[in-house]
Design an enzyme around this catalytic site. Structure first.
Site, short mmCIF file in Angstrom:
data_model
loop_
_atom_site.label_atom_id
_atom_site.label_comp_id
_atom_site.label_asym_id
_atom_site.label_seq_id
_atom_site.Cartn_x
_atom_site.Cartn_y
_atom_site.Cartn_z
CG ASP A 5 -97.78 8.36 -46.93
OD1 ASP A 5 -98.85 8.99 -47.09
OD2 ASP A 5 -97.19 8.29 -45.84
CE1 TYR A 45 -99.03 0.62 -43.52
CE2 TYR A 45 -99.83 0.26 -41.28
CZ TYR A 45 -99.99 0.80 -42.54
OH TYR A 45 -101.13 1.52 -42.83
CG ASP A 56 -91.89 10.17 -46.30
OD1 ASP A 56 -91.27 11.15 -46.77
OD2 ASP A 56 -93.04 9.86 -46.65
NE ARG A 59 -96.02 10.03 -43.75
CZ ARG A 59 -96.62 11.17 -44.08
NH1 ARG A 59 -95.90 12.27 -44.24
NH2 ARG A 59 -97.93 11.24 -44.24
#
Length: 305
Positions: free
Chosen positions: A46, A74, A88, A184
């Site tokens: 993203d 992540y 987000d 997310r």
């Protein structure tokens, strides 16, 4: 005659994607810097996210099917108390709710995160590239359409608390997840279990398969190297990233896609993949079929190691 937009470059780059640009923006910058039109990526990030973006140059774009790996890691920041339409920090706040004091308790945080381990179904964000009737869902959502997303099967291998920031009402969490998992959505669902709203406030991809930040270069450094003719020095060896057994092959046979005898030590079977090295470069991916290796993907030119 050379194909228009072909430079002879062929390799795998790991870019540390900066925040504020799309994965396609990274590809566009590199196409301009190199003059090579065949550039793609394996695994979208993203715009808000940073970190590992695998970029494929030249004939190496044919590696995309193999390098869209099943496991990614992540470092995520989850902010409690507000929810956004995109799930987000880039989105608009759509709801707010009080944050229970238990959210700031490390033991409670670890308990909640533990409930998200393992195989599960997840509802992806409406603001995503998943297509609904041929149209990316985010376009429909931006137009105000009521977008219903279908649950998908995912797996969370790791969800470990790194830190809690009481002033920011934020958790820092290490995730390792299967392909197709939206961090997310995990942030949204973690907030629900914690009894409040939540959204993803920052995200950094640290690994995609075996490729990590230790292999990455900045986009600026990659573009500078491309302008100076030094880009091949930044390519990473694709063999460890693929993870297939590898062997050498006769250059003429591999380049023309002929079958090869299977080397000793490879068990006979169907569907097993083998990387074929030609003159020190990745020349092809073959499949083991009985006592022979048959071509699946041939790279022209061969991919740098």
């Amino acid at each position: 005659m050379a194909r228009r937009g072909a430079t002879g470059l062929s390799g795998v780059l790991v870019i540390d994607k900066p925040a504020g640009c799309t994965s396609h923006d990274v590809v566009a910058r590199l196409r301009k810097a190199t003059g090579e039109k065949r550039i793609g990526h394996a695994g979208t990030l993203d715009p808000m996210a940073t970190g590992v973006l695998i970029v494929l140059v030249g004939s190496a774009t044919r590696l995309a099917r193999y390098l869209s790996v099943d496991r990614k890691s992540y470092l995520a920041h989850i902010e409690f108390g507000t929810a956004t339409d995109t799930l987000d920090a880039d989105g608009d706040v759509v709801s707010s709710s009080p944050v229970p004091p238990s959210v700031l308790d490390a033991l409670e945080a670890e308990r909640i995160l533990a409930t998200f381990l393992g195989p599960q179904t997840q509802i992806p964000p409406a603001f995503s590239a998943i297509k609904r009737q041929g149209v990316p869902a985010y376009r429909l959502a931006r137009d105000g359409a009521d977008v219903t997303m279908e649950p998908r099967e995912i797996e969370v291998y790791e969800a470990a608390l790194s830190a809690i920031d009481p002033s920011g009402l934020t958790w820092q969490v290490r995730f390792s997840v299967s392909k197709g998992t939206y961090i997310r959505s995990l942030a949204r669902d973690i907030g629900a279990v914690a009894g409040t709203d939540a959204h993803l406030s920052a995200l950094r991809r640290t690994h995609a398969g075996t490729l990590g930040l230790e292999h990455a270069v900045t986009l600026e450094d990659a573009c500078a190297a491309a302008s100076d003719g030094r880009l091949p020095s930044l390519f990473v060896d694709p063999l460890p990233a693929l993870g297939f057994p590898h062997t050498t092959g006769d250059p003429a046979s591999v380049r023309t896609g002929r079958a090869l005898p299977a080397p000793a030590g490879l068990a006979p079977g169907t569907g097993d993949r083998v990387s074929i090295v030609v003159d020190g470069r990745l020349g092809a991916v073959y499949r083991l079929s009985g006592s022979s290796l048959v071509p699946e993907t041939v790279f022209v030119p061969e991919v740098a190691r």
